[in-house]
Structure formats: C-alpha cells, structure tokens
Design a protein around this motif. Structure first.
Motif, PDB file in Angstrom:
ATOM      1  N   HIS A  61     -20.385 -36.675  -3.462  1.00 44.41           N
ATOM      2  CA  HIS A  61     -21.341 -36.789  -2.359  1.00 44.41           C
ATOM      3  C   HIS A  61     -22.728 -37.125  -2.894  1.00 44.41           C
ATOM      4  O   HIS A  61     -23.436 -37.971  -2.338  1.00 44.41           O
ATOM      5  CB  HIS A  61     -21.374 -35.493  -1.562  1.00 44.41           C
ATOM      6  CG  HIS A  61     -22.308 -35.531  -0.385  1.00 44.41           C
ATOM      7  ND1 HIS A  61     -22.058 -36.301   0.725  1.00 44.41           N
ATOM      8  CD2 HIS A  61     -23.500 -34.920  -0.157  1.00 44.41           C
ATOM      9  CE1 HIS A  61     -23.054 -36.157   1.596  1.00 44.41           C
ATOM     10  NE2 HIS A  61     -23.939 -35.327   1.076  1.00 44.41           N
ATOM     11  N   LYS A  90     -22.978 -45.616   9.435  1.00 47.61           N
ATOM     12  CA  LYS A  90     -21.914 -44.783   8.854  1.00 47.61           C
ATOM     13  C   LYS A  90     -22.417 -43.362   8.602  1.00 47.61           C
ATOM     14  O   LYS A  90     -21.719 -42.391   8.878  1.00 47.61           O
ATOM     15  CB  LYS A  90     -21.413 -45.399   7.550  1.00 47.61           C
ATOM     16  CG  LYS A  90     -20.250 -44.622   6.920  1.00 47.61           C
ATOM     17  CD  LYS A  90     -19.777 -45.296   5.649  1.00 47.61           C
ATOM     18  CE  LYS A  90     -18.537 -44.592   5.101  1.00 47.61           C
ATOM     19  NZ  LYS A  90     -18.784 -43.174   4.797  1.00 47.61           N
ATOM     20  N   ASP A 102     -28.975 -35.293   4.873  1.00 48.15           N
ATOM     21  CA  ASP A 102     -28.784 -36.524   4.126  1.00 48.15           C
ATOM     22  C   ASP A 102     -30.121 -37.242   4.034  1.00 48.15           C
ATOM     23  O   ASP A 102     -31.111 -36.810   4.643  1.00 48.15           O
ATOM     24  CB  ASP A 102     -27.751 -37.406   4.844  1.00 48.15           C
ATOM     25  CG  ASP A 102     -26.957 -38.266   3.876  1.00 48.15           C
ATOM     26  OD1 ASP A 102     -27.517 -38.602   2.818  1.00 48.15           O
ATOM     27  OD2 ASP A 102     -25.796 -38.575   4.167  1.00 48.15           O
ATOM     28  N   LYS A 106     -13.457 -34.210  10.662  1.00 44.63           N
ATOM     29  CA  LYS A 106     -13.587 -34.215   9.211  1.00 44.63           C
ATOM     30  C   LYS A 106     -14.431 -35.397   8.779  1.00 44.63           C
ATOM     31  O   LYS A 106     -14.137 -36.529   9.113  1.00 44.63           O
ATOM     32  CB  LYS A 106     -12.208 -34.300   8.562  1.00 44.63           C
ATOM     33  CG  LYS A 106     -12.199 -33.797   7.141  1.00 44.63           C
ATOM     34  CD  LYS A 106     -10.763 -33.659   6.670  1.00 44.63           C
ATOM     35  CE  LYS A 106     -10.727 -33.034   5.280  1.00 44.63           C
ATOM     36  NZ  LYS A 106      -9.372 -32.904   4.779  1.00 44.63           N
ATOM     37  N   SER A 107     -15.473 -35.108   8.021  1.00 51.09           N
ATOM     38  CA  SER A 107     -16.360 -36.168   7.561  1.00 51.09           C
ATOM     39  C   SER A 107     -15.650 -37.089   6.594  1.00 51.09           C
ATOM     40  O   SER A 107     -14.970 -36.655   5.681  1.00 51.09           O
ATOM     41  CB  SER A 107     -17.586 -35.555   6.864  1.00 51.09           C
ATOM     42  OG  SER A 107     -18.338 -36.547   6.221  1.00 51.09           O
ATOM     43  N   SER A 108     -15.848 -38.374   6.768  1.00 47.50           N
ATOM     44  CA  SER A 108     -15.203 -39.323   5.872  1.00 47.50           C
ATOM     45  C   SER A 108     -15.791 -39.260   4.472  1.00 47.50           C
ATOM     46  O   SER A 108     -15.189 -39.702   3.514  1.00 47.50           O
ATOM     47  CB  SER A 108     -15.357 -40.750   6.412  1.00 47.50           C
ATOM     48  OG  SER A 108     -16.711 -41.128   6.454  1.00 47.50           O
ATOM     49  N   ILE A 109     -16.995 -38.685   4.346  1.00 43.55           N
ATOM     50  CA  ILE A 109     -17.596 -38.574   3.029  1.00 43.55           C
ATOM     51  C   ILE A 109     -16.889 -37.528   2.199  1.00 43.55           C
ATOM     52  O   ILE A 109     -16.637 -37.696   1.023  1.00 43.55           O
ATOM     53  CB  ILE A 109     -19.101 -38.217   3.152  1.00 43.55           C
ATOM     54  CG1 ILE A 109     -19.863 -39.398   3.753  1.00 43.55           C
ATOM     55  CG2 ILE A 109     -19.693 -37.852   1.790  1.00 43.55           C
ATOM     56  CD1 ILE A 109     -21.318 -39.117   3.989  1.00 43.55           C
ATOM     57  N   ASP A 147     -19.806 -36.753  13.650  1.00 43.58           N
ATOM     58  CA  ASP A 147     -18.382 -36.382  13.663  1.00 43.58           C
ATOM     59  C   ASP A 147     -18.187 -34.981  13.091  1.00 43.58           C
ATOM     60  O   ASP A 147     -17.439 -34.166  13.630  1.00 43.58           O
ATOM     61  CB  ASP A 147     -17.555 -37.380  12.851  1.00 43.58           C
ATOM     62  CG  ASP A 147     -17.319 -38.682  13.598  1.00 43.58           C
ATOM     63  OD1 ASP A 147     -17.659 -38.720  14.802  1.00 43.58           O
ATOM     64  OD2 ASP A 147     -16.821 -39.643  12.998  1.00 43.58           O
ATOM     65  N   LYS A 148     -18.869 -34.729  11.986  1.00 39.65           N
ATOM     66  CA  LYS A 148     -18.741 -33.418  11.342  1.00 39.65           C
ATOM     67  C   LYS A 148     -19.291 -32.322  12.244  1.00 39.65           C
ATOM     68  O   LYS A 148     -18.725 -31.233  12.353  1.00 39.65           O
ATOM     69  CB  LYS A 148     -19.477 -33.420  10.000  1.00 39.65           C
ATOM     70  CG  LYS A 148     -19.209 -32.185   9.153  1.00 39.65           C
ATOM     71  CD  LYS A 148     -19.800 -32.349   7.778  1.00 39.65           C
ATOM     72  CE  LYS A 148     -19.458 -31.147   6.900  1.00 39.65           C
ATOM     73  NZ  LYS A 148     -20.017 -31.299   5.538  1.00 39.65           N
ATOM     74  N   ARG A 163     -22.789 -41.629  11.976  1.00 40.08           N
ATOM     75  CA  ARG A 163     -21.464 -41.360  12.554  1.00 40.08           C
ATOM     76  C   ARG A 163     -20.780 -40.191  11.835  1.00 40.08           C
ATOM     77  O   ARG A 163     -20.206 -39.309  12.468  1.00 40.08           O
ATOM     78  CB  ARG A 163     -20.606 -42.618  12.481  1.00 40.08           C
ATOM     79  CG  ARG A 163     -19.258 -42.487  13.190  1.00 40.08           C
ATOM     80  CD  ARG A 163     -18.481 -43.790  13.135  1.00 40.08           C
ATOM     81  NE  ARG A 163     -19.151 -44.847  13.880  1.00 40.08           N
ATOM     82  CZ  ARG A 163     -19.694 -45.929  13.327  1.00 40.08           C
ATOM     83  NH1 ARG A 163     -19.664 -46.085  12.015  1.00 40.08           N
ATOM     84  NH2 ARG A 163     -20.278 -46.838  14.082  1.00 40.08           N
ATOM     85  N   ASP A 164     -20.849 -40.184  10.502  1.00 40.60           N
ATOM     86  CA  ASP A 164     -20.216 -39.107   9.738  1.00 40.60           C
ATOM     87  C   ASP A 164     -20.816 -37.745  10.085  1.00 40.60           C
ATOM     88  O   ASP A 164     -20.095 -36.757  10.245  1.00 40.60           O
ATOM     89  CB  ASP A 164     -20.360 -39.358   8.233  1.00 40.60           C
ATOM     90  CG  ASP A 164     -19.397 -40.415   7.723  1.00 40.60           C
ATOM     91  OD1 ASP A 164     -18.356 -40.613   8.368  1.00 40.60           O
ATOM     92  OD2 ASP A 164     -19.681 -41.041   6.695  1.00 40.60           O
ATOM     93  N   SER A 223     -13.878 -35.875   3.012  1.00 40.05           N
ATOM     94  CA  SER A 223     -12.470 -35.606   3.272  1.00 40.05           C
ATOM     95  C   SER A 223     -11.539 -36.108   2.185  1.00 40.05           C
ATOM     96  O   SER A 223     -10.546 -35.482   1.888  1.00 40.05           O
ATOM     97  CB  SER A 223     -12.061 -36.238   4.613  1.00 40.05           C
ATOM     98  OG  SER A 223     -12.222 -37.641   4.566  1.00 40.05           O
TER      99      SER A 223
END
Length: 448
Positions: free
Chosen positions: A156, A118, A105, A131-134, A125-126, A121-122, A136
């Motif tokens: 994305h 955010k 990113d 599951k990435s909030s971006i 988490d991934k 964190r994403d 999902s």
C-alpha cells in the motif's frame, strides 16, 4: 459512488473546477470551497462521505502545514469521514506525515484522472463495507508474493509513493528483495517507459566510482581510450537505483551529494557540467542513522536520499508467506528441471515455518531449488529441505553422545522438546518453562 457526497477544499479555483467536472457524473454531489475556514460549517450542516483537502492554503491559519491543521479539525469533528490530501511533488514528506495523522490517502498534483477516480472509488467502497481493491489481493506486482499484513502495508505504501518523484531509501536485511521493490517502484512510476539504471555502488573503488557514475572523457586517465557516458547521464529522464549505498566511503558520499544538490554531473577530464533529470532510489542493509552516529555516513546525504523510507520485512516476520513463496519456487524449479511439482508434506511445512531464515527469501529460494533437484517422490519431505550445507538432514541428537557444554545441553533439550510436540512452539515453551518470546530468542541463538 452514485449516492456519495464529496467535499473538495482547495484555494486554486482551477483545481476545484477540474475535480467537479471529473466527479460530477460519478457521485451524487460535489461540494467545492476555496476557503478551509468554511469546513466546520459545511460538515455541520450536511452529510459528507469523503473530503479532498489541499495541503497548503493562503489563509488566516498560517502554520506552514495548514493541511495537517485542517485534517485534525475534520477528524475531531467527523472521525469517520475519510480524507484524501492533495499535495505537490515538493511536499511528499508532509503528505506521508498526514497519513500518520489519520489521512486515508494522498494524491499528487498533477494527477491522472483515472488514478484519482480509482482512489476515490476504493475508499468509498471500503467505507461501504466492500473489500478495497488496494488491500484485497495477495500481491500488487507479479514478482511480489505475500498475503501477510506486513506485506499488504508495504504494498500500500509503495502504491502511494511510486507515482511520485520522491527519493526513496529501501532498507532491509540481505535477501529480503530490496532490488525487487526498487524494480516495482520504477515500473509503477511515471518514468516507467524511461531508462532504469542499477548500480552496486558498494562494489566500486574510488576511481571506478566517479567514472562509472559520472562518466569520463578520452584521455582522462591511463585506460580512458574513449568517451564514456556515466550511469547518471544514462538514467536521464528515468530512474537510477544505487544498491548497497551504506558501503560507500566518505569521499564518494561527498561527490554524490554534490551531484544530487546541483542535479548536474561533470565527467572526469571535463569542466562542463551536464544537467540530469533523474529519480533516485537507494538501498542498504545497514541502518544509515547508525552509520551517521559513527561518523561513517554524512547526515546531509541521508536527508537527500530518503524523502521516504521503505522497510522491507525479513522473511521470518511474514508468517505463512513462507509457504506461498515455497510453493512458487517449487513450481518454478520443477518446470526448470522438467519434474512434476511435488506436494508439501505437513512436517515439511512445519520445518519451513519454524526456520528463522538468516538469508531470507534468497535462502528459501536456493533451498527449494536444491530440494527439487534432490527429491525423488511426489512429496517434498523434511529431509529434502536443507537450509545450508552444514545443516544436518536429521536433527535428532544421538543419545549415545554425551555433551557437557551448557550451550549444547540447552540446544539439545530445545530440539528434543520441539520434536516431541511436532513443532508446536507454545507446548514446547510450556514444557521448557519458557515464554514463547524467550524460546524464539533461543531458536535464533542456536540457529535451529
């Protein structure tokens, strides 16, 4: 995040301090270093879960894009460590290149703390299998409906470029929703609360082009009875969206290029330039490189308008998004015409999925609206969905009619076999002695 260790590399001590203060309560440890040449030793002596890497350094390595160099070094040493590139507005194109090189990113200086948290964190988490909030959700914006991979990729990319001030060129066929994408980019940008001005420049004559975009003074021409503010000036501090830019003349292109280079407009009938601060979005259904190769579009203007290029996929490439969109339009028009929302017949679903949609989402929308108006039962049947006024509701070929034209014979044979196998393309292609790709080409050729 509480158990994660993050490495931040930036030669600006203020950036290092800001990131450490922001993340120290969120993660286990923040390792900060202003010298990128220390990256190999840091990665070799301690576990790192994520790297924040600046794009530009004043170091012994002077390639002009040191960030890309050190990104490749990190990926060579630790290919599993995600890397977030840190860039400034002027290097958006380089940041996009870094994504192609393997960066996870990028963020733009100055960033918003909530946005940086955010993104971090994403990614963590991934990495940990969540599951990435971006990626999902089926959609990022309520006006964008789709769960296909091509739409997730598009959303994305938009989430990355929207907060920047980069000029964006939106490409896509007619009816794909380029204007919806432009709206989304503006409303996800930092200029969201400022003016958003849309102009269909392809419909403007040479005289109207200059007056509409740059304004005019009273008496500048015969019908100029009062001063008029142009669209660029009206969009000051906000965003201007130029639709159908591929259709403007070379003379219009020259005037537009001058404004984009100088960031000033001169109204007709005036000699006083007016400074403008705008974010530029453009859209066209024509590949501008093809126009440039034909000397119909200035290459220097292409470079100005497409810092980042966005390709909106045609509906035929979006798979089961077709059914999601169809159901969305069914609900919309059932409410509009005070009707019960019907169910989709299985055969209707097959018909929707098989059609090639030369008019894309717009054609599907109008077809569903007509179907809702004309349907009488609780189920939307195949014969209710008519894609164009010349399409026959019943696609069966009358066996009493003899056709000797080779194209007609081939078309009729394809239609019969597809109907025989209930729309199963694989089985139809096998019986016809064709590959699936060859059969799809013929479906497109004969508008089946």
């Amino acid at each position: 995040m509480k158990h994660s260790r993050i490495l931040i590399i930036d030669d600006d001590p203020d950036v290092l301090t800001a990131v450490k203060l922001l993340l120290k309560r969120e993660v286990s440890e923040v390792v900060a270093d202003k010298n990128p040449e220390n990256i190999p030793s840091i990665l070799s002596r301690q576990p790192i879960d994520l790297v924040l890497l600046d794009m530009n350094f004043k170091s012994a390595i002077n390639t002009g894009n040191e960030g890309i160099y050190w990104l490749n070094r990190i990926r060579a040493m630790k290919p599993d460590i995600p890397v977030i590139m840190i860039t400034a507005y002027g290097a958006i194109d380089l940041a996009v290149t870094s994504l192609k090189q393997g960066a996870t990113d990028f963020i733009v200086k100055p960033w918003q703390n909530e946005h940086l948290l955010k993104v971090v964190r994403d990614i963590l988490d991934k990495k940990q299998g969540k599951k990435s909030s971006i990626a999902s959700g089926p959609k990022v914006n309520p006006d964008i409906i789709g769960e296909s991979e091509v739409m997730k990729t598009l959303m994305h990319k938009i989430s990355k470029i929207a907060p920047t001030d980069a000029n964006i060129l939106i490409l896509g066929e007619n009816g794909t929703g380029k204007d919806v994408i432009a709206d989304m980019i503006h409303h996800e940008s930092r200029r969201a609360l400022m003016p958003y001005i849309k102009v269909d420049v392809g419909a403007l004559t040479d005289t109207l082009f200059e007056s509409e975009l740059f304004g005019h003074k009273k008496g500048a021409f015969t019908d100029a009875r009062e001063d008029r503010v142009g669209r660029f000036e009206a969009a000051d501090k906000g965003t201007i969206f130029l639709d159908e830019i591929g259709n403007i003349s070379l003379q219009q292109q020259a005037k537009l290029l001058s404004v984009l280079q100088n960031r000033k407009v001169v109204p007709l009938g005036s000699n006083t330039p007016i400074p403008i601060d705008i974010r530029l979005l453009c859209a066209t259904n024509v590949p501008l490189t093809a126009l440039a190769n034909e000397d119909r579009f200035r290459k220097d203007l292409i470079y100005r308008i497409n810092t980042v290029e966005v390709q909106v996929p045609p509906l035929r490439e979006r798979g089961h998004d077709i059914l999601l969109l169809a159901k969305h339009f069914m609900q919309k028009y059932a409410a509009k015409y005070a009707k019960q929302v019907p169910e989709l017949d299985r055969r209707t679903e097959e018909k929707l999925l098989l059609y090639h949609y030369p008019g894309n989402v717009r054609e599907l929308q109008y077809s569903i609206e007509r179907a809702i108006i004309m349907s009488e039962g609780n189920t939307l049947a195949p014969e209710d969905v008519i894609f164009s006024p010349i399409e026959q509701a019943n696609m069966r070929v009358n066996p009493k009619q003899e056709a000797y034209n080779l194209s007609e014979l081939e078309k009729n044979a394809i239609m019969k076999v597809i109907e025989k196998h209930n729309g199963n393309i694989s089985k139809a292609a096998q019986e016809l002695g064709l590959t699936r790709t060859a059969l799809y080409r013929r479906l497109s050729k004969y508008n089946i």
